[in-house]
Design a protein around this motif. Structure first.
Motif, PDB file in Angstrom:
ATOM      1  N   CYS A   1       0.804  -1.226   0.000  1.00 38.31           N
ATOM      2  CA  CYS A   1       0.000   0.000   0.000  1.00 38.31           C
ATOM      3  C   CYS A   1       0.835   1.272   0.000  1.00 38.31           C
ATOM      4  O   CYS A   1       0.283   2.355   0.082  1.00 38.31           O
ATOM      5  CB  CYS A   1      -0.946   0.006   1.199  1.00 38.31           C
ATOM      6  SG  CYS A   1      -2.280  -1.165   1.012  1.00 38.31           S
ATOM      7  N   ASP A   2       2.139   1.184  -0.087  1.00 44.10           N
ATOM      8  CA  ASP A   2       2.980   2.375  -0.060  1.00 44.10           C
ATOM      9  C   ASP A   2       3.201   2.854  -1.494  1.00 44.10           C
ATOM     10  O   ASP A   2       4.244   2.629  -2.090  1.00 44.10           O
ATOM     11  CB  ASP A   2       4.298   2.062   0.639  1.00 44.10           C
ATOM     12  CG  ASP A   2       5.088   3.314   0.912  1.00 44.10           C
ATOM     13  OD1 ASP A   2       4.490   4.406   0.939  1.00 44.10           O
ATOM     14  OD2 ASP A   2       6.312   3.208   1.090  1.00 44.10           O
ATOM     15  N   ILE A   3       2.209   3.507  -2.068  1.00 47.96           N
ATOM     16  CA  ILE A   3       2.256   3.968  -3.455  1.00 47.96           C
ATOM     17  C   ILE A   3       2.808   5.388  -3.479  1.00 47.96           C
ATOM     18  O   ILE A   3       2.330   6.258  -2.754  1.00 47.96           O
ATOM     19  CB  ILE A   3       0.849   3.934  -4.083  1.00 47.96           C
ATOM     20  CG1 ILE A   3       0.270   2.537  -3.972  1.00 47.96           C
ATOM     21  CG2 ILE A   3       0.901   4.392  -5.530  1.00 47.96           C
ATOM     22  CD1 ILE A   3      -1.201   2.480  -4.279  1.00 47.96           C
ATOM     23  N   GLN A   4       3.805   5.616  -4.312  1.00 49.98           N
ATOM     24  CA  GLN A   4       4.429   6.918  -4.383  1.00 49.98           C
ATOM     25  C   GLN A   4       4.028   7.725  -5.619  1.00 49.98           C
ATOM     26  O   GLN A   4       3.958   8.942  -5.572  1.00 49.98           O
ATOM     27  CB  GLN A   4       5.960   6.754  -4.383  1.00 49.98           C
ATOM     28  CG  GLN A   4       6.488   6.083  -3.138  1.00 49.98           C
ATOM     29  CD  GLN A   4       6.232   6.879  -1.881  1.00 49.98           C
ATOM     30  OE1 GLN A   4       6.322   8.103  -1.881  1.00 49.98           O
ATOM     31  NE2 GLN A   4       5.899   6.195  -0.795  1.00 49.98           N
ATOM     32  N   HIS A   5       3.734   7.033  -6.753  1.00 52.45           N
ATOM     33  CA  HIS A   5       3.475   7.738  -8.010  1.00 52.45           C
ATOM     34  C   HIS A   5       2.541   6.904  -8.885  1.00 52.45           C
ATOM     35  O   HIS A   5       2.612   5.684  -8.881  1.00 52.45           O
ATOM     36  CB  HIS A   5       4.800   7.963  -8.754  1.00 52.45           C
ATOM     37  CG  HIS A   5       4.642   8.686 -10.045  1.00 52.45           C
ATOM     38  ND1 HIS A   5       4.368  10.035 -10.122  1.00 52.45           N
ATOM     39  CD2 HIS A   5       4.684   8.258 -11.315  1.00 52.45           C
ATOM     40  CE1 HIS A   5       4.288  10.386 -11.384  1.00 52.45           C
ATOM     41  NE2 HIS A   5       4.477   9.321 -12.136  1.00 52.45           N
ATOM     42  N   ILE A   6       1.651   7.563  -9.607  1.00 52.64           N
ATOM     43  CA  ILE A   6       0.792   6.887 -10.587  1.00 52.64           C
ATOM     44  C   ILE A   6       0.873   7.651 -11.908  1.00 52.64           C
ATOM     45  O   ILE A   6       1.147   8.844 -11.928  1.00 52.64           O
ATOM     46  CB  ILE A   6      -0.674   6.765 -10.122  1.00 52.64           C
ATOM     47  CG1 ILE A   6      -1.290   8.162  -9.910  1.00 52.64           C
ATOM     48  CG2 ILE A   6      -0.788   5.893  -8.911  1.00 52.64           C
ATOM     49  CD1 ILE A   6      -2.788   8.122  -9.693  1.00 52.64           C
ATOM     50  N   ASP A   7       0.625   6.927 -12.991  1.00 47.89           N
ATOM     51  CA  ASP A   7       0.565   7.540 -14.316  1.00 47.89           C
ATOM     52  C   ASP A   7      -0.209   6.601 -15.232  1.00 47.89           C
ATOM     53  O   ASP A   7      -0.453   5.449 -14.865  1.00 47.89           O
ATOM     54  CB  ASP A   7       1.959   7.814 -14.870  1.00 47.89           C
ATOM     55  CG  ASP A   7       1.980   9.064 -15.732  1.00 47.89           C
ATOM     56  OD1 ASP A   7       0.899   9.503 -16.186  1.00 47.89           O
ATOM     57  OD2 ASP A   7       3.069   9.603 -15.954  1.00 47.89           O
ATOM     58  N   TYR A   8      -0.572   7.067 -16.416  1.00 50.52           N
ATOM     59  CA  TYR A   8      -1.352   6.274 -17.364  1.00 50.52           C
ATOM     60  C   TYR A   8      -0.708   6.349 -18.739  1.00 50.52           C
ATOM     61  O   TYR A   8      -0.342   7.421 -19.200  1.00 50.52           O
ATOM     62  CB  TYR A   8      -2.789   6.797 -17.414  1.00 50.52           C
ATOM     63  CG  TYR A   8      -3.658   6.075 -18.414  1.00 50.52           C
ATOM     64  CD1 TYR A   8      -4.085   4.790 -18.173  1.00 50.52           C
ATOM     65  CD2 TYR A   8      -4.068   6.701 -19.582  1.00 50.52           C
ATOM     66  CE1 TYR A   8      -4.876   4.116 -19.071  1.00 50.52           C
ATOM     67  CE2 TYR A   8      -4.873   6.047 -20.487  1.00 50.52           C
ATOM     68  CZ  TYR A   8      -5.284   4.753 -20.239  1.00 50.52           C
ATOM     69  OH  TYR A   8      -6.070   4.094 -21.129  1.00 50.52           O
TER      70      TYR A   8
END
Length: 84
Positions: free
Chosen positions: A74-81
């Motif tokens: 659950c330690d998410i630092q960055h998202i992109d598509y």
């Protein structure tokens, strides 16, 4: 008067005990403090307080992604598509 208060207390306690059945998990993710959002077709993915959820614009539903459903951490630092 004391008997009425005592009865109300026990009714409230019994009702709250039955809220989540034994063996089931319920997650409480933070939906405020959004750090990044990404639009992908009819979904909007939102990273907030190191948790991830998506909002479907077609049916106005929210889906959370956590250790219980689909994610291993659950330690998410960055998202992109990526459209490709």
């Amino acid at each position: 008067m004391k008997k009425i208060i005592f009865s109300i207390y026990w009714i409230v306690c019994l009702c709250t005990i039955q809220a989540i059945p034994i063996g089931n998990w319920k997650t409480f993710l933070s939906y405020h403090d959004a750090q990044k959002s990404v639009i992908a077709d009819n979904l909007i993915y939102v990273l907030s307080s190191n948790s991830l959820y998506s909002y479907n614009t077609a049916d106005s539903s929210i889906r959370t992604y956590d250790k219980v459903s689909l994610l291993s951490d659950c330690d998410i630092q960055h998202i992109d598509y990526c459209t490709a």
